[in-house]
Write an enzyme that holds these catalytic residues in place. Structure first.
Site, short mmCIF file in Angstrom:
data_model
loop_
_atom_site.label_atom_id
_atom_site.label_comp_id
_atom_site.label_asym_id
_atom_site.label_seq_id
_atom_site.Cartn_x
_atom_site.Cartn_y
_atom_site.Cartn_z
N HIS A 39 0.83 -1.22 0.00
CA HIS A 39 0.00 0.00 0.00
C HIS A 39 0.86 1.27 0.00
O HIS A 39 0.46 2.29 0.57
CB HIS A 39 -0.98 -0.01 1.18
CG HIS A 39 -0.30 -0.03 2.53
ND1 HIS A 39 -0.84 -0.69 3.61
CD2 HIS A 39 0.85 0.54 2.98
CE1 HIS A 39 -0.04 -0.52 4.65
NE2 HIS A 39 0.98 0.22 4.29
N HIS A 62 -2.22 4.44 9.72
CA HIS A 62 -0.86 4.90 10.04
C HIS A 62 -0.95 6.16 10.91
O HIS A 62 -0.57 7.25 10.48
CB HIS A 62 -0.07 5.18 8.78
CG HIS A 62 0.11 3.98 7.89
ND1 HIS A 62 -0.90 3.47 7.11
CD2 HIS A 62 1.19 3.19 7.66
CE1 HIS A 62 -0.45 2.41 6.43
NE2 HIS A 62 0.81 2.22 6.75
N GLU A 85 3.72 -5.58 8.73
CA GLU A 85 2.42 -5.38 8.05
C GLU A 85 1.93 -6.68 7.39
O GLU A 85 0.73 -6.84 7.16
CB GLU A 85 2.53 -4.27 6.98
CG GLU A 85 2.68 -2.88 7.59
CD GLU A 85 2.75 -1.76 6.55
OE1 GLU A 85 2.58 -0.61 6.95
OE2 GLU A 85 2.98 -2.03 5.35
C1 DHB Z 1 6.07 3.46 2.48
C2 DHB Z 1 5.52 2.19 2.68
C3 DHB Z 1 4.47 2.01 3.59
O1 DHB Z 1 3.90 0.80 3.87
C4 DHB Z 1 3.97 3.10 4.27
O2 DHB Z 1 2.92 2.90 5.10
C5 DHB Z 1 4.52 4.37 4.09
C6 DHB Z 1 5.57 4.54 3.19
C7 DHB Z 1 7.18 3.68 1.49
O3 DHB Z 1 7.77 2.73 0.97
O4 DHB Z 1 7.45 4.84 1.16
FE FE Z 2 2.35 1.01 5.66
#
Ligand code: DHB
Ligand code: FE
Length: 295
Positions: A12, A59, A240
């Site tokens: 995501h 988040h 995750e």
């Molecule tokens: C990124 C990946 C994530 O799962 C997230 O929640 C925020 C940032 C990333 O790779 O930038």
């Molecule tokens: Fe994430």
């Protein structure tokens, strides 16, 4: 009767959402990441699910240190995209399915999974980016969505085994809902990534691909991976992936794979994606037969 017809998992990464919103998906950097979703976008148009139970993590957007539900189910009529710092994504409002959501809440709670019930929530990239990956840029999402939020941000997250068992309880709940609905379960987040500290940028292709391998068939080895292994092998945010195990648990004993995609680099995270079908018990090939050994 409502039926679970498929399971979908995908990363995501917020930058994937930005690429969709600002028409960058054909750019050289993003094209190979998105190419692995073309198959699924066409397939979803054929499958036409009525409802997606979308397992995701917030988040620190809707929740913060004041409230940290381990498992929470969205029972509202709709869920508005959240402002994560650059204004809300210009994507459609997510339409819920309150009747099925309350039914799942009741069934799971009476099955001793103490879900938090949410009647109002803004949804962040954890939920809207997977919708963009599977449906592209649309005026309205072509499906109703039941958000199922899991705490993987603040220690302690739930164990993989507990997530798998919740998936099983969700499958039981869906099977006892009287309306004829085509339901998919999605697990989102992952794969390997670490966004902070000296190991920021960590990617573990071998580990991720073994995880993808083991989502298929009848092995349940993944439910026993301890938190420390996710942390050590897949970085601080790799945890995750326990959310994918809710999807896997909801598929029942055996799965077959319809599609798989893995791509690095994309922002700081390994993009993983898989589409599974539950295999009915009566159709499952016994392990001995699968190896060509007479039962
Ligand atoms: C990124 C990946 C994530 O799962 C997230 O929640 C925020 C940032 C990333 O790779 O930038
Ligand atoms: Fe994430």
């Amino acid at each position: 009767m409502a039926r679970i017809t498929a399971g979908v998992a995908c990363s995501h990464i917020p930058a994937l959402g930005v690429a969709v919103d600002f028409d960058k998906t054909e750019e050289a950097y993003w094209k190979p990441a998105f190419a692995g979703f073309d198959w699924t976008r066409a397939w979803e148009k054929e499958e036409k699910p009525d409802v997606i139970i979308l397992v995701f993590n917030d988040h620190a957007t809707a929740f913060d240190m004041k409230f940290i539900p381990t498992f929470a189910i969205g029972c509202a009529e709709s869920f508005t995209p959240a402002d994560e710092g650059w204004g809300p994504r210009q994507v459609p409002v997510v339409q819920g399915h309150p009747d099925l959501a309350w039914h799942i809440a009741q069934s799971c709670i009476l099955d001793e999974f103490d879900m938090t019930i949410i009647n109002e929530m803004e949804v962040d990239h954890g939920l809207t980016v997977p919708l963009s990956m599977m449906f592209g840029k649309v005026d309205a999402w072509p499906v109703r969505v039941i958000p199922l939020a899991v705490n993987v941000v603040t220690y302690p997250p739930p164990s993989g085994n507990r997530c798998w068992a919740l998936g099983e309880a969700i499958a039981k709940a869906v099977a006892s809902f009287p309306e004829d609905l085509n339901v998919q379960v999605w697990g989102t987040g992952g794969m390997s990534h670490q966004l902070q500290g000296p190991r920021a940028g960590l990617i573990n292709k071998e580990w991720d691909n073994r995880f993808l391998d083991q989502l298929v068939g009848s092995t349940d080895a993944l439910r026993h991976i301890p938190h420390i292994e996710y942390l050590r092998e897949t970085g601080s945010e790799g945890i995750e992936m326990v959310m994918w195990l809710i999807m896997r648990g909801a598929m029942g004993k055996t799965t077959e794979m319809l599609h798989r995609h893995y791509h690095v680099p994309a922002s700081n995270t390994a993009v993983g994606h898989i589409v599974l079908r539950p295999v009915a018990e009566s159709d499952a090939v016994p392990a001995n037969d699968a190896q060509g050994v007479a039962a």
